[in-house]
Scaffold this active site. Sequence first.
Site, short mmCIF file in Angstrom:
data_model
loop_
_atom_site.label_atom_id
_atom_site.label_comp_id
_atom_site.label_asym_id
_atom_site.label_seq_id
_atom_site.Cartn_x
_atom_site.Cartn_y
_atom_site.Cartn_z
N CYS A 134 0.83 -1.21 0.00
CA CYS A 134 0.00 0.00 0.00
C CYS A 134 0.86 1.26 0.00
CB CYS A 134 -0.91 -0.03 1.23
SG CYS A 134 -1.87 1.46 1.47
N CYS A 137 -0.33 4.08 2.22
CA CYS A 137 -0.05 3.88 3.65
C CYS A 137 1.44 4.08 3.95
CB CYS A 137 -0.39 2.45 4.08
SG CYS A 137 -1.97 1.87 3.52
N ASP A 138 2.32 3.58 3.09
CA ASP A 138 3.73 3.47 3.45
C ASP A 138 4.68 4.31 2.60
OD1 ASP A 138 3.01 1.67 5.41
OD2 ASP A 138 3.21 -0.06 4.10
#
Length: 314
Positions: A134, A137-138
């Site tokens: 993701c 997200c990261d």
Amino acid sequence: MATRKRVTILGSGPAGYTAAIYAAMAGLEPLLIHGPSTGGQLMLTTTVENFPGFANGIMGPDLMEETRKQAERLGTEFLQDLAESVDLSAQPFLVKTASQEILTDSLIIATGASAKQLGLASEKSLIGRGVSYCATCDGFFFKDKIVYVVGGGDSAMEEATVLAARAKTVTIIHRGDSFKASQRMIDKAKREPKISFSLNSVVEDILDAGKGEVTGIKVKDLKTGDVQELPADGVFIAIGHQPNTELFKEQLELTESGYIMTDGVKTSVAGVFAAGDVMDERYKQAIVAAGNGSSAALEARWFLSEKDAESSAS
Ligand SMILES: Cc1cc2nc3c(=O)[nH]c(=O)nc-3n(C[C@H](O)[C@H](O)[C@H](O)COP(=O)(O)OP(=O)(O)OC[C@H]3O[C@@H](n4cnc5c(N)ncnc54)[C@H](O)[C@@H]3O)c2cc1C
């Protein structure tokens, strides 16, 4: 003998726990069935930076443990088991686990979706340590870093474009000799100077599981058979998701890709609601799943009050 419940929730990720919090606060004494991975996908990650309320971020497992405790304090009952079958053809609905049969007046499905993995042992041990599924997200953790995206569809193009905003270089690795992504998404990725493409290639290994962080990858050229070792700080796998909807196939309407089809959080069966990644092909974010969970519990409450009002009128 079957246990009778007003609300049963399948899944212990952000969607399931949040549904439990709302249902418990409404006095519905929900039963939550954990499923095969207690805490859901966030148990696989390290720091979550984009969940509101944590100025310094929070570790995924800590976030889920705190949310579980919150649901428990408010009156949720938990069952450490998984739903093996459901019968949604008549009310009350029937849920069977290995240990129990539950008759429930409403059901909230929050069984999530699993990111497809390459299947390498090193991939598994480096999740959250440079291997990710993701970019939203990261991607934050990869400022000025060398990253690779594996995949050839729209999501691989999207992940690469998101990563290019911070990373030093982004290389998309794809096994085929052309991409499956839409031309629009390919063009968008091609316009980004930091993104390059490596076709007819597969990742054979991710280094370095021994060090506990990503330091490089081994890439095989499928045309020549040559294997190259390249430096890397991050590897983003974007080869799709598998929604956990096997149990509901003949009972609920599903989308072409197998997600539960919903109107808001309402499924094709009255009294059955779906929340989180199991119905969300687009966002796949913890906060969105949690939001869906709250909506599903509110809908379940309204559904049950209408049902109660109808039966007291008749
Ligand atoms: C490595 C990683 C890092 C991520 N990082 C972030 C991040 O930083 N920020 C962010 O917003 N999102 C992040 N995500 C995405 C986020 O984790 C998901 O969007 C979110 O967890 C979805 O929540 P969910 O409750 O819908 O499903 P999940 O978290 O997938 O939970 C599904 C639950 O259903 C249960 N279940 C499955 N089958 C059954 C069954 N038969 N019976 C009962 N229960 C069942 C499972 O045990 C599990 O508890 C990350 C995902 C991954 C994989």
